[in-house]
Design a protein around this motif. Structure first.
Motif, mmCIF file in Angstrom:
data_model
loop_
_atom_site.group_PDB
_atom_site.id
_atom_site.type_symbol
_atom_site.label_atom_id
_atom_site.label_comp_id
_atom_site.label_asym_id
_atom_site.label_seq_id
_atom_site.Cartn_x
_atom_site.Cartn_y
_atom_site.Cartn_z
ATOM 1 N N LYS A 56 -15.169 3.122 -10.424
ATOM 2 C CA LYS A 56 -14.199 3.358 -11.489
ATOM 3 C C LYS A 56 -13.912 2.034 -12.195
ATOM 4 O O LYS A 56 -14.052 0.954 -11.606
ATOM 5 N N THR A 57 -13.501 2.136 -13.433
ATOM 6 C CA THR A 57 -13.016 0.949 -14.141
ATOM 7 C C THR A 57 -11.496 0.950 -14.057
ATOM 8 O O THR A 57 -10.835 1.860 -14.569
ATOM 9 N N ILE A 58 -10.962 -0.060 -13.408
ATOM 10 C CA ILE A 58 -9.543 -0.091 -13.050
ATOM 11 C C ILE A 58 -8.790 -1.035 -13.984
ATOM 12 O O ILE A 58 -9.236 -2.154 -14.259
ATOM 13 N N ARG A 59 -7.629 -0.565 -14.444
ATOM 14 C CA ARG A 59 -6.800 -1.365 -15.353
ATOM 15 C C ARG A 59 -5.436 -1.724 -14.761
ATOM 16 O O ARG A 59 -4.812 -2.685 -15.193
ATOM 17 N N SER A 60 -4.968 -0.949 -13.816
ATOM 18 C CA SER A 60 -3.702 -1.291 -13.159
ATOM 19 C C SER A 60 -3.627 -0.583 -11.817
ATOM 20 O O SER A 60 -4.272 0.451 -11.596
ATOM 21 N N LEU A 61 -2.821 -1.169 -10.927
ATOM 22 C CA LEU A 61 -2.600 -0.604 -9.599
ATOM 23 C C LEU A 61 -1.107 -0.614 -9.326
ATOM 24 O O LEU A 61 -0.409 -1.576 -9.674
ATOM 25 N N SER A 62 -0.623 0.437 -8.697
ATOM 26 C CA SER A 62 0.812 0.532 -8.456
ATOM 27 C C SER A 62 1.070 1.340 -7.193
ATOM 28 O O SER A 62 0.457 2.381 -6.972
ATOM 29 N N MET A 63 1.986 0.836 -6.367
ATOM 30 C CA MET A 63 2.406 1.545 -5.161
ATOM 31 C C MET A 63 3.891 1.840 -5.287
ATOM 32 O O MET A 63 4.681 0.965 -5.662
ATOM 33 N N ASP A 64 4.255 3.062 -4.974
ATOM 34 C CA ASP A 64 5.638 3.507 -5.123
ATOM 35 C C ASP A 64 6.351 3.426 -3.779
ATOM 36 O O ASP A 64 5.832 3.890 -2.755
ATOM 37 N N TYR A 65 7.553 2.837 -3.778
ATOM 38 C CA TYR A 65 8.345 2.676 -2.560
ATOM 39 C C TYR A 65 9.764 3.183 -2.797
ATOM 40 O O TYR A 65 10.196 3.385 -3.938
ATOM 41 N N ALA B 170 -16.911 0.862 -17.478
ATOM 42 C CA ALA B 170 -16.689 0.835 -18.923
ATOM 43 C C ALA B 170 -17.309 -0.422 -19.530
ATOM 44 O O ALA B 170 -17.488 -1.438 -18.851
ATOM 45 N N PRO B 171 -17.650 -0.365 -20.803
ATOM 46 C CA PRO B 171 -18.187 -1.555 -21.472
ATOM 47 C C PRO B 171 -17.218 -2.730 -21.354
ATOM 48 O O PRO B 171 -16.017 -2.584 -21.567
ATOM 49 N N GLY B 172 -17.738 -3.874 -21.001
ATOM 50 C CA GLY B 172 -16.924 -5.075 -20.897
ATOM 51 C C GLY B 172 -16.186 -5.235 -19.587
ATOM 52 O O GLY B 172 -15.535 -6.264 -19.359
ATOM 53 N N ALA B 173 -16.242 -4.225 -18.718
ATOM 54 C CA ALA B 173 -15.549 -4.336 -17.429
ATOM 55 C C ALA B 173 -16.218 -5.393 -16.563
ATOM 56 O O ALA B 173 -17.445 -5.559 -16.586
ATOM 57 N N ARG B 174 -15.429 -6.083 -15.794
ATOM 58 C CA ARG B 174 -15.939 -7.148 -14.939
ATOM 59 C C ARG B 174 -16.086 -6.652 -13.510
ATOM 60 O O ARG B 174 -15.407 -5.718 -13.077
ATOM 61 N N ALA B 175 -16.959 -7.305 -12.780
ATOM 62 C CA ALA B 175 -17.039 -7.062 -11.343
ATOM 63 C C ALA B 175 -15.785 -7.624 -10.689
ATOM 64 O O ALA B 175 -15.093 -8.478 -11.267
ATOM 65 N N PRO B 176 -15.429 -7.149 -9.492
ATOM 66 C CA PRO B 176 -14.279 -7.739 -8.796
ATOM 67 C C PRO B 176 -14.421 -9.256 -8.711
ATOM 68 O O PRO B 176 -15.481 -9.771 -8.340
ATOM 69 N N HIS B 177 -13.379 -9.953 -9.095
ATOM 70 C CA HIS B 177 -13.433 -11.410 -9.135
ATOM 71 C C HIS B 177 -12.142 -11.948 -8.531
ATOM 72 O O HIS B 177 -11.432 -11.238 -7.845
ATOM 73 N N GLY B 178 -11.845 -13.183 -8.769
ATOM 74 C CA GLY B 178 -10.680 -13.781 -8.133
ATOM 75 C C GLY B 178 -11.044 -14.307 -6.761
ATOM 76 O O GLY B 178 -12.191 -14.215 -6.308
ATOM 77 N N PRO B 179 -10.073 -14.838 -6.037
ATOM 78 C CA PRO B 179 -10.347 -15.415 -4.713
ATOM 79 C C PRO B 179 -10.860 -14.350 -3.745
ATOM 80 O O PRO B 179 -10.464 -13.187 -3.812
ATOM 81 N N ALA B 180 -11.746 -14.758 -2.861
ATOM 82 C CA ALA B 180 -12.200 -13.846 -1.816
ATOM 83 C C ALA B 180 -10.998 -13.422 -0.977
ATOM 84 O O ALA B 180 -10.162 -14.253 -0.605
ATOM 85 N N TYR B 181 -10.900 -12.123 -0.710
ATOM 86 C CA TYR B 181 -9.772 -11.641 0.088
ATOM 87 C C TYR B 181 -10.017 -11.930 1.561
ATOM 88 O O TYR B 181 -11.071 -11.598 2.110
ATOM 89 N N ARG B 182 -9.031 -12.540 2.190
ATOM 90 C CA ARG B 182 -9.064 -12.771 3.634
ATOM 91 C C ARG B 182 -7.709 -12.394 4.211
ATOM 92 O O ARG B 182 -6.679 -12.832 3.702
ATOM 93 N N PRO B 183 -7.689 -11.584 5.256
ATOM 94 C CA PRO B 183 -6.401 -11.229 5.869
ATOM 95 C C PRO B 183 -5.676 -12.480 6.344
ATOM 96 O O PRO B 183 -6.300 -13.456 6.780
#
Length: 545
Positions: free
Chosen positions: A100-109, A190-203
């Motif tokens: 999927k091409t992701i634009r935002s993420l949200s968790m409801d609490y 989607a056109p122009g979407a990037r691969a996951p980037h940013g710092p490598a995730y480490r627990p």
């Protein structure tokens, strides 16, 4: 790796490959691409009993409650909420089923402060195309300010990024209630979407910080802090909160069965504001707290006399005992204003005066208490006592809350006088792992094992492990049943044995023995089993020095 080509044909963008958009086709509108997605949730520091309790009352029905699209109500009893009880944190791993091409993420609490239901301090989102290689998309803070019970989302907007897998990492503070994960995006790449980037995730590592060591300059030299309770005028325990020098002699020194001092015992006395929060809703309650602590021949003054008495028996060099004074929580839900200071009426309720004004007034109340307590202590000219610092009475502090902001300001005030700031949260209380960020110099964790007969003895080991992980000291707990109940006496002994076995006997330690008559009863008891609890505590102190 697939190669992608794009060309302008007749003014329209034609993209070949996954997620191609045909000429003239309407662009897909972002929608919740996590709806109905499968996921798993893992626990940061698992505890089977706590997990069973949460599953029994607030389960994740069918393992799909967080992506079923059904919104829970504003009450935590709504079955739409999934309750995550303590255990430090959770990690939710979601499979969106396809890229999927992701634009935002949200968790409801849910925010429900009166029931100790808080949002996480921080929610971290990570993305992956293959479920193996993860990149951190970003983090967002939970908002625990205010008093309204309501849904609150922790959201993160990102540049269009294609991924199939989503990771949601959040801390739990007391009970954390979660509802829906919403991932806004479109199907495919989607056109122009990037691969996951940013710092490598480490627990975050689970490496222990080690217990907070006793007797260090960081903790004001405190080793063993005895909690001495005082009570307001309307409290039935009022008389038990009026300590005489005779009452305090078995605290500052170990006494034999005839009441004669044999050695020094607790090096620090913490004067507690006993009773519930309703006793400290106004200026009268706070004034009484200060006055009763500094009444001549009672409490602090009596402690000074008790040290004199012990020293006359023990001899040797002059001996000093440290004193820690309490700071109650300035409650925001009082039906009336707190009272008047410097000609101004201080109202602490944000619903009446607004959040900023209430916060400023709460700090004025705390600063007044600290200034007045310091002045009264200085006026006592005590020969054998040193003021070590102040203690925050409220045992939970939600992160990113009105209370956490006030505690940080209080810490700054305490430190401006070169004093230390102390805290003793209950077992896995909201915010216990953030004690340093709140500004405390020293904190000790309550196991709460003594008071609950349903808990296994392993609770003590769990508490020491948590204390070691979070860099805390520990608390030894006992109460009146120790005077007559073999089971209670065994529970008390289990604290000493477990703490010694786990190396916590070298940690900063708080000692809760309930009201005054528990300690005095054990020290003066003619029952060998009851007296043994007092002698065992002394032996523990002696060997841990």
């Amino acid at each position: 790796m697939r190669r992608w080509a794009a060309a302008l044909i007749g003014g329209a963008l034609l993209t070949t490959g996954l997620g191609a958009v045909a000429p003239g086709a309407a662009a897909e509108q972002p929608h919740d691409v996590a709806l109905g997605a499968k996921y798993t949730v893992s626990t940061r520091i698992p505890n089977a009993q706590l997990q069973a309790e949460a599953d029994a009352h607030y389960p994740d029905v069918g393992g799909r409650s967080l992506t079923d699209g059904v919104r829970a109500g504003a009450g935590f009893t709504d079955p739409g909420w999934v309750g995550y009880l303590q255990q430090v944190g959770r990690t939710m791993d979601v499979d969106l089923g396809s890229v999927k091409t992701i634009r935002s993420l949200s968790m409801d609490y849910l925010f429900y402060q009166s029931a100790s239901v808080f949002l996480p301090a921080k929610v971290t989102y990570a993305l992956s195309a293959d479920g193996t290689h993860w990149r951190t998309a970003g983090s967002a803070a939970g908002n625990n300010r205010g008093t309204a019970n309501e849904h609150r989302a922790v959201s993160l907007a990102i540049a269009p990024t294609y991924a199939r897998y989503v990771k949601v990492v959040f801390d739990t503070n007391g009970y954390t209630f979660a509802d829906e994960l919403t991932v806004l995006g479109t199907d495919g790449r989607a056109p122009g979407a990037r691969a996951p980037h940013g710092p490598a995730y480490r627990p975050e590592p689970l490496a222990d910080q080690g217990y907070q060591r006793a007797g260090t300059p960081r903790v004001g030299g405190v080793r063993d802090m005895y909690l001495a309770y005082t009570y307001g005028p309307g409290n039935p325990n009022r008389a038990q909160g009026m300590w005489s020098d005779r009452d305090l002699l078995p605290i500052v020194s170990h006494v034999d069965t005839e009441g004669r001092p044999t050695d020094w015992m607790f090096d620090t006395v913490l004067w507690m504001a006993g009773g519930d929060a309703s006793e400290y809703q106004d200026k009268a309650g706070w004034t009484d707290l200060i006055d009763r602590q500094f009444t001549p021949n009672v409490d602090v003054d009596a402690l000074d006399h008790a040290v004199d008495t012990a020293r006359s028996s023990l001899g040797g060099a002059p001996h000093r005992v440290k004193v820690v004074l309490p700071v109650p929580l300035p409650t925001m839900d009082s039906p009336t204003p707190w009272g008047e200071l410097d000609g101004q009426t201080l109202d602490l309720n944000p619903d009446r005066v607004g959040g900023a004004k209430a916060a400023a007034n709460r700090l004025k109340v705390v600063d007044w208490l600290i200034a007045r307590s310091r002045a009264r202590f200085a006026a006592g000219h005590y020969r054998n006592l040193d003021l070590a610092g102040f203690y925050w009475m409220y045992e939970r502090i939600g992160p990113n809350s009105s209370d956490s902001a006030l505690v940080q300001q209080t810490a700054a005030s305490v430190h401006s006088h070169r004093l230390k700031f102390y805290w003793i949260p209950y077992y896995q209380a909201p915010g216990f792992q953030y004690w340093r960020s709140y500004g405390f110099d020293a904190a000790m964790l309550q196991p709460n094992y003594f008071f609950d007969d349903t808990l296994p003895a392993s609770r003590l080991t769990s508490a020491t492990q948590l204390a070691r992980w979070a860099g805390l000291g520990v608390e030894v707990e006992g109460d009146e049943p120790m005077l007559t109940s073999p089971a209670a006496q065994q529970k008390f002994a289990a604290y000493l044995d477990t703490f010694h076995h786990e190396g916590a006997d070298r940690a900063l330690t708080g000692w809760y023995w309930g009201a005054r008559d528990t300690t005095l009863g054990s020290a003066r008891s003619t029952d060998p089993a009851a007296r043994h609890t007092y002698d065992a505590a002394y032996a523990y102190l002696r060997t841990s020095r």
